[in-house]
Motif scaffolding. Sequence first.
Motif, PDB file in Angstrom:
ATOM      1  N   PHE A 366       0.831  -1.197   0.000  1.00 32.29           N
ATOM      2  CA  PHE A 366       0.000   0.000   0.000  1.00 32.29           C
ATOM      3  C   PHE A 366       0.871   1.255   0.000  1.00 32.29           C
ATOM      4  CE2 PHE A 366      -2.508  -3.388   1.905  1.00 32.29           C
ATOM      5  CZ  PHE A 366      -3.651  -3.322   1.119  1.00 32.29           C
ATOM      6  N   THR A 367       0.511   2.207  -0.847  1.00 33.84           N
ATOM      7  CA  THR A 367       1.311   3.413  -1.028  1.00 33.84           C
ATOM      8  C   THR A 367       1.109   4.386   0.135  1.00 33.84           C
ATOM      9  OG1 THR A 367       1.768   5.269  -2.508  1.00 33.84           O
ATOM     10  CG2 THR A 367      -0.509   4.537  -2.360  1.00 33.84           C
ATOM     11  N   PRO A 368       2.167   5.109   0.517  1.00 41.06           N
ATOM     12  CA  PRO A 368       2.009   6.153   1.536  1.00 41.06           C
ATOM     13  C   PRO A 368       1.582   7.493   0.951  1.00 41.06           C
ATOM     14  CG  PRO A 368       4.313   5.919   0.981  1.00 41.06           C
ATOM     15  CD  PRO A 368       3.579   4.879   0.167  1.00 41.06           C
ATOM     16  N   THR A 369       1.556   7.623  -0.366  1.00 35.02           N
ATOM     17  CA  THR A 369       1.261   8.910  -0.989  1.00 35.02           C
ATOM     18  C   THR A 369      -0.227   9.210  -0.930  1.00 35.02           C
ATOM     19  OG1 THR A 369       1.013   7.915  -3.171  1.00 35.02           O
ATOM     20  CG2 THR A 369       3.203   8.668  -2.549  1.00 35.02           C
ATOM     21  N   SER A 370      -0.571  10.486  -1.070  1.00 29.49           N
ATOM     22  CA  SER A 370      -1.965  10.907  -1.090  1.00 29.49           C
ATOM     23  C   SER A 370      -2.324  11.415  -2.477  1.00 29.49           C
ATOM     24  CB  SER A 370      -2.210  12.019  -0.057  1.00 29.49           C
ATOM     25  OG  SER A 370      -1.458  13.179  -0.389  1.00 29.49           O
ATOM     26  N   ASP A 371      -3.610  11.319  -2.813  1.00 24.41           N
ATOM     27  CA  ASP A 371      -4.048  11.769  -4.128  1.00 24.41           C
ATOM     28  C   ASP A 371      -3.769  13.253  -4.332  1.00 24.41           C
ATOM     29  OD1 ASP A 371      -4.974   9.225  -4.579  1.00 24.41           O
ATOM     30  OD2 ASP A 371      -7.051   9.681  -4.056  1.00 24.41           O
ATOM     31  N   GLN A 372      -3.843  14.033  -3.281  1.00 24.21           N
ATOM     32  CA  GLN A 372      -3.707  15.477  -3.402  1.00 24.21           C
ATOM     33  C   GLN A 372      -2.301  15.912  -3.788  1.00 24.21           C
ATOM     34  OE1 GLN A 372      -4.872  17.571   0.124  1.00 24.21           O
ATOM     35  NE2 GLN A 372      -4.461  19.611  -0.736  1.00 24.21           N
ATOM     36  N   PHE A 373      -1.280  15.152  -3.321  1.00 25.17           N
ATOM     37  CA  PHE A 373       0.094  15.601  -3.517  1.00 25.17           C
ATOM     38  C   PHE A 373       0.920  14.671  -4.403  1.00 25.17           C
ATOM     39  CE2 PHE A 373      -1.218  17.357   0.637  1.00 25.17           C
ATOM     40  CZ  PHE A 373      -1.135  18.709   0.318  1.00 25.17           C
ATOM     41  N   ARG A 374       0.300  13.746  -5.109  1.00 25.92           N
ATOM     42  CA  ARG A 374       1.051  12.856  -5.997  1.00 25.92           C
ATOM     43  C   ARG A 374       1.655  13.667  -7.137  1.00 25.92           C
ATOM     44  NH1 ARG A 374      -2.650   9.539  -6.528  1.00 25.92           N
ATOM     45  NH2 ARG A 374      -1.965   8.154  -4.835  1.00 25.92           N
ATOM     46  N   SER A 375       2.905  13.342  -7.530  1.00 24.21           N
ATOM     47  CA  SER A 375       3.614  14.153  -8.524  1.00 24.21           C
ATOM     48  C   SER A 375       4.022  13.326  -9.732  1.00 24.21           C
ATOM     49  CB  SER A 375       4.865  14.773  -7.894  1.00 24.21           C
ATOM     50  OG  SER A 375       5.876  13.804  -7.745  1.00 24.21           O
ATOM     51  N   ALA A 376       4.410  14.056 -10.793  1.00 23.65           N
ATOM     52  CA  ALA A 376       4.884  13.399 -12.007  1.00 23.65           C
ATOM     53  C   ALA A 376       6.194  12.663 -11.774  1.00 23.65           C
ATOM     54  CB  ALA A 376       5.065  14.427 -13.123  1.00 23.65           C
ATOM     55  N   ARG A 377       6.968  13.079 -10.770  1.00 28.14           N
ATOM     56  CA  ARG A 377       8.215  12.392 -10.482  1.00 28.14           C
ATOM     57  C   ARG A 377       7.960  11.006  -9.908  1.00 28.14           C
ATOM     58  NH1 ARG A 377      12.598  15.595 -11.034  1.00 28.14           N
ATOM     59  NH2 ARG A 377      12.326  17.862 -10.914  1.00 28.14           N
ATOM     60  N   ILE A 378       6.906  10.854  -9.096  1.00 25.86           N
ATOM     61  CA  ILE A 378       6.603   9.583  -8.451  1.00 25.86           C
ATOM     62  C   ILE A 378       5.124   9.264  -8.633  1.00 25.86           C
ATOM     63  CG2 ILE A 378       6.977   8.235  -6.361  1.00 25.86           C
ATOM     64  CD1 ILE A 378       9.466   9.694  -7.260  1.00 25.86           C
ATOM     65  N   PRO A 379       4.692   8.880  -9.819  1.00 31.41           N
ATOM     66  CA  PRO A 379       3.260   8.674 -10.083  1.00 31.41           C
ATOM     67  C   PRO A 379       2.811   7.254  -9.729  1.00 31.41           C
ATOM     68  CG  PRO A 379       4.467   8.444 -12.113  1.00 31.41           C
ATOM     69  CD  PRO A 379       5.500   8.753 -11.042  1.00 31.41           C
ATOM     70  N   SER A 380       2.872   6.884  -8.448  1.00 30.38           N
ATOM     71  CA  SER A 380       2.619   5.494  -8.067  1.00 30.38           C
ATOM     72  C   SER A 380       1.419   5.383  -7.145  1.00 30.38           C
ATOM     73  CB  SER A 380       3.853   4.902  -7.387  1.00 30.38           C
ATOM     74  OG  SER A 380       4.114   5.620  -6.197  1.00 30.38           O
ATOM     75  N   ASP A 381       0.941   4.136  -6.998  1.00 30.34           N
ATOM     76  CA  ASP A 381      -0.213   3.871  -6.152  1.00 30.34           C
ATOM     77  C   ASP A 381      -0.081   2.460  -5.576  1.00 30.34           C
ATOM     78  OD1 ASP A 381      -2.957   3.970  -5.074  1.00 30.34           O
ATOM     79  OD2 ASP A 381      -3.247   5.597  -6.516  1.00 30.34           O
ATOM     80  N   ASP A 382      -1.174   1.930  -4.997  1.00 35.21           N
ATOM     81  CA  ASP A 382      -1.141   0.597  -4.379  1.00 35.21           C
ATOM     82  C   ASP A 382      -0.775  -0.472  -5.396  1.00 35.21           C
ATOM     83  OD1 ASP A 382      -1.990   1.839  -2.065  1.00 35.21           O
ATOM     84  OD2 ASP A 382      -4.100   1.330  -2.365  1.00 35.21           O
ATOM     85  N   ARG A 383      -0.111  -1.553  -4.912  1.00 31.37           N
ATOM     86  CA  ARG A 383       0.398  -2.595  -5.809  1.00 31.37           C
ATOM     87  C   ARG A 383       0.049  -3.995  -5.357  1.00 31.37           C
ATOM     88  NH1 ARG A 383       6.034   0.452  -5.359  1.00 31.37           N
ATOM     89  NH2 ARG A 383       5.522   2.202  -6.685  1.00 31.37           N
ATOM     90  N   ARG A 384      -0.048  -4.873  -6.338  1.00 29.34           N
ATOM     91  CA  ARG A 384      -0.110  -6.309  -6.106  1.00 29.34           C
ATOM     92  C   ARG A 384       1.067  -6.942  -6.833  1.00 29.34           C
ATOM     93  NH1 ARG A 384      -5.925  -7.384  -8.477  1.00 29.34           N
ATOM     94  NH2 ARG A 384      -5.067  -5.836  -9.913  1.00 29.34           N
ATOM     95  N   ILE A 385       1.763  -7.823  -6.143  1.00 30.28           N
ATOM     96  CA  ILE A 385       2.966  -8.440  -6.695  1.00 30.28           C
ATOM     97  C   ILE A 385       2.818  -9.960  -6.622  1.00 30.28           C
ATOM     98  CG2 ILE A 385       5.485  -8.566  -6.591  1.00 30.28           C
ATOM     99  CD1 ILE A 385       5.261  -5.951  -4.834  1.00 30.28           C
ATOM    100  N   PHE A 386       3.001 -10.632  -7.750  1.00 30.84           N
ATOM    101  CA  PHE A 386       2.918 -12.083  -7.832  1.00 30.84           C
ATOM    102  C   PHE A 386       4.296 -12.630  -8.188  1.00 30.84           C
ATOM    103  CE2 PHE A 386      -1.062 -10.136  -9.097  1.00 30.84           C
ATOM    104  CZ  PHE A 386      -1.981 -10.767  -8.268  1.00 30.84           C
ATOM    105  N   SER A 387       4.774 -13.605  -7.421  1.00 28.16           N
ATOM    106  CA  SER A 387       6.150 -14.085  -7.589  1.00 28.16           C
ATOM    107  C   SER A 387       6.196 -15.608  -7.662  1.00 28.16           C
ATOM    108  CB  SER A 387       7.027 -13.612  -6.423  1.00 28.16           C
ATOM    109  OG  SER A 387       7.045 -12.210  -6.321  1.00 28.16           O
ATOM    110  N   VAL A 388       7.154 -16.108  -8.432  1.00 28.69           N
ATOM    111  CA  VAL A 388       7.486 -17.531  -8.465  1.00 28.69           C
ATOM    112  C   VAL A 388       9.006 -17.641  -8.469  1.00 28.69           C
ATOM    113  CG1 VAL A 388       5.379 -18.278  -9.647  1.00 28.69           C
ATOM    114  CG2 VAL A 388       7.370 -17.589 -10.992  1.00 28.69           C
ATOM    115  N   GLY A 389       9.507 -18.790  -8.010  1.00 35.69           N
ATOM    116  CA  GLY A 389      10.952 -18.964  -7.981  1.00 35.69           C
ATOM    117  C   GLY A 389      11.337 -20.405  -7.770  1.00 35.69           C
ATOM    118  N   ALA A 390      12.639 -20.643  -7.846  1.00 29.84           N
ATOM    119  CA  ALA A 390      13.168 -21.997  -7.663  1.00 29.84           C
ATOM    120  C   ALA A 390      14.590 -21.909  -7.140  1.00 29.84           C
ATOM    121  CB  ALA A 390      13.135 -22.772  -8.972  1.00 29.84           C
ATOM    122  N   GLY A 391      14.961 -22.887  -6.335  1.00 21.55           N
ATOM    123  CA  GLY A 391      16.333 -23.014  -5.863  1.00 21.55           C
ATOM    124  C   GLY A 391      16.880 -24.374  -6.255  1.00 21.55           C
TER     125      GLY A 391
END
Length: 448
Positions: A366-391
């Motif tokens: 979950f992003t710490p940024t707010s809609d009011q102050f989001r900028s073009a330098r950091i235009p990000s929001d909440d994320r979902r990340i799916f991962s797979v791997g092997a050893g």
Amino acid sequence: MHNKFNKLTWAVAVAAAAFASQANAGGYQINEQSVSGQGYGHAGRSSNVNDATIVFGNPAGMSFLDRAQLTAGGTYLNVSTDINNASATRNGVPVHTDGTAEGDIVPGTLVPFAFYAHPVNQQLAFGFGVYAPFGSKTDYEDTFVGRNLGNYTELRVISAQPTVSYRFNDQWAVGAGITYNRVEGELHRQVPAPILGFRQDLNGIGPVGTEELDARVQGDDDGWGYNLGVIFQPMPETTIGLTYRSKVSYTLEGDYHARQDNGEIYVNPVTGQRQERDAQLDLTTPETINLSVTQQMSDRLKLMAGASWTRWNRFDEIRVVDPNDPGGDPITLEQQDYTNAWAYALGGEYQLNPQLALRAGVTLDFTPTSDQFRSARIPSDDRRIFSVGAGWSPTDDLTLDFAYSYLSERSTHVDQLRRDAGGLITSTYTADYKNEAHGFGAQLTYRF
């Protein structure tokens, strides 16, 4: 343009870089310190002891390793950004009608790391690590429609961490590490500036229009921090880990300059000021807490769950001072209104055979940024990340780990503005953003 201008430009961009968002963690915090952990979404970051990357994950875990080992690797991040409905104004008038918003603003980046852990006996262990805890880069095209508010931002933080751990008994272990951290920041933006010429209404020389300057700022500093960790095993099948990483305070010192198209330093025709001087900004990267649980379900299967909390509310505003005027009042440049943020992860590992382990995980960040102050330098929001791997362990001494992560970020909107020293709006930029990223990781562990 005057002395406040360069402090505003530098502080907004560098501080935003230090507190924004990266390819797969809230804020500008980087998660790429373990490829084995990446495979299960870092769900067991503080509790699952696989290799020497536990030096970062939880320093207490080193005392659970059976022999010395070296782990090194990296993750390559490929980020894609789609920009729509982009527009900008200057002094209330639409500008850059021929401007562009091509997207793909984050260049492909390799995030490397290396760790060494050395158990001295069954209780005591030492370790060392080099890694990147914070960092990012955004690079828009030269004709970017929002270039007056920022078209290039880069932040790099590198940490070196000597670490020690002690295991009291079969259930409890503690660890601690001291971190030396080096930060470097750089930013660019195209700055509107007056053009000197003949004005008939004034019957003399004065500003007759504006031009765009290439304004750049660079700064660096170093700082010290620490990591603490605890591991508790209430039973052999269950491991609970808790890790605390301290804040680190910096005072970035560097230089500012604005150049014309011919490469000459710009001299303001109204004030006569040469736009080349020193700049300074105080910056604190936030503390984090990670709690995770690893449960051995069977000889082959173990499951992991974790939660991370980051104290982003330290970044409420950007405040700068003139390094050449230490008694002057600080200038509050831009409200940020960051809030503390959580990330949650679930993952698992299945030992298919003695040589091959398979992993998978999912993370909600979950992003710490707010809609009011989001900028073009950091235009990000909440994320979902799916991962797979092997050893894969072809021998008892060697393990090769591989991982792939897909990040999908919620569509977000940027509605950014800039004010002059008197509070009047001088530039605006609005656009819709959609980000996604792919992470490809590989690491090698050798046991001595």
